[in-house]
Scaffold this active site. Structure first.
Site: not given
Ligand code: 5GP
Length: 140
Positions: A33, A102
């Protein structure tokens, strides 16, 4: 929900955006992440184009959770973590920010979790953690 194939994770899967990967096969990708809530924060995603866990085919969900377990075991070995928070946010109301399903693997306890998707991590440190996890996966 309709799947947007321009979302960040879809672009990572197509190789259009970089990611620090720790595991990949024909169905699943695991990568670090970019804004870790704790050191070693890793994401596991199925390659199927589903927005939430509710949209994901049961077979893909079952396979992905096997890889979640495998990566978690490698994180335990590689990073010496004592506990891992498994987080899965389905839907914007639940806090989901990237619309491709995810699983978060966060090596910490819930009381020490950093703020979600808030602060960019030290990418060199993250790369070093990824190398340790990859080595543990290779040795498993
Ligand atoms: P959600 O909020 O959808 O559950 O989690 C999305 C996750 O993706 C977050 O923890 C955020 O830090 C991570 N994230 C957002 N953009 C990117 C990116 O461009 N690359 C990576 N590796 N992680 C990302």
């Amino acid at each position: 929900m309709a799947y947007d194939d321009q979302n960040i994770f879809a672009r990572i899967l197509r190789g259009e955006l970089p990611a620090i990967k720790v595991y990949e096969d024909d169905q699943v990708l695991a990568f670090m992440d970019i804004m870790p809530q704790a050191e070693g924060h890793t994401l596991v995603i199925p390659k199927n184009p589903a927005v939430t866990l509710l949209d994901l085919a049961p077979e893909a969900a079952a396979y992905t959770i096997q890889i979640v377990q495998k990566v978690a075991q490698a994180m335990e070995t590689a990073l010496g973590v004592k506990g891992i928070v498994l987080m899965q946010l389905s839907g914007t109301v639940a806090g989901q920010t990237v619309p491709h399903v995810h699983f978060h693997l966060i090596p910490t306890n819930v009381h020490e979790l950093g703020k979600h998707a808030a602060t960019m991590g030290d990418q060199e440190k993250i790369k070093a953690q990824a190398e340790l996890i990859k080595a543990a996966l290779a040795a498993a």
